[in-house]
Scaffold this active site. Structure first.
Site, mmCIF file in Angstrom:
data_model
loop_
_atom_site.group_PDB
_atom_site.id
_atom_site.type_symbol
_atom_site.label_atom_id
_atom_site.label_comp_id
_atom_site.label_asym_id
_atom_site.label_seq_id
_atom_site.Cartn_x
_atom_site.Cartn_y
_atom_site.Cartn_z
ATOM 1 N N MET A 137 -35.639 -2.527 51.161
ATOM 2 C CA MET A 137 -34.536 -3.477 51.302
ATOM 3 C C MET A 137 -35.096 -4.868 51.588
ATOM 4 S SD MET A 137 -31.509 -3.371 54.182
ATOM 5 C CE MET A 137 -30.628 -2.015 53.422
ATOM 6 N N CYS A 138 -34.491 -5.877 50.945
ATOM 7 C CA CYS A 138 -34.850 -7.267 51.231
ATOM 8 C C CYS A 138 -33.556 -8.031 51.499
ATOM 9 C CB CYS A 138 -35.666 -7.862 50.076
ATOM 10 S SG CYS A 138 -34.765 -7.947 48.522
ATOM 11 N N TYR A 139 -33.504 -9.284 51.128
ATOM 12 C CA TYR A 139 -32.313 -10.104 51.362
ATOM 13 C C TYR A 139 -31.192 -9.754 50.387
ATOM 14 C CZ TYR A 139 -35.738 -12.909 53.862
ATOM 15 O OH TYR A 139 -36.734 -13.316 54.696
ATOM 16 N N PHE A 196 -29.996 -6.406 52.056
ATOM 17 C CA PHE A 196 -29.306 -6.322 53.344
ATOM 18 C C PHE A 196 -27.924 -6.951 53.275
ATOM 19 C CE2 PHE A 196 -28.208 -8.059 57.534
ATOM 20 C CZ PHE A 196 -28.073 -6.858 58.216
#
Length: 108
Positions: free
Chosen positions: A64-66, A93
């Site tokens: 998971m990233c931004y 996220f």
């Protein structure tokens, strides 16, 4: 698996609930502290060794990233390190927080 797969937050959430995969969050420390999925491991250059010691290569990993872009490079990197099954979470996220606001933790 030679290539990572993209997964949506609903499917990622289900895999977490069924303990079918582990979740890593690759965002910067400040963003992680301001909110992250409750079961996420904060994966950084400094924590990569510990993560690899604690998670066998046959453990499916969801990244998971931004917003779901940076996670693709990290997912490919984990495949190159030897992990068999790696997913990049579409929407990152931001999508997780929208869909599962009760499953957001705060702090490092």
């Amino acid at each position: 698996m030679d290539q990572f797969e993209c997964i949506n937050v609903a499917d990622a959430h289900q895999k977490l609930q069924e303990k079918e995969a582990v979740l890593v969050d690759i965002r910067d420390p400040q963003s992680f502290a301001m909110g992250h999925a409750t079961q996420a491991f904060h994966l950084t250059n400094d924590t990569l060794g510990a993560f690899m010691r604690d998670n066998d290569f046959d453990t499916p990993v969801m990244v998971m990233c931004y917003h779901g872009n940076s996670s693709k490079g990290a997912a490919q990197y984990l495949l190159q390190q030897g992990y068999d099954v790696v997913y990049s979470i579409d929407g990152g996220f931001e999508a997780w927080q929208r869909q599962f606001p009760a499953e957001v933790a705060y702090g490092a």
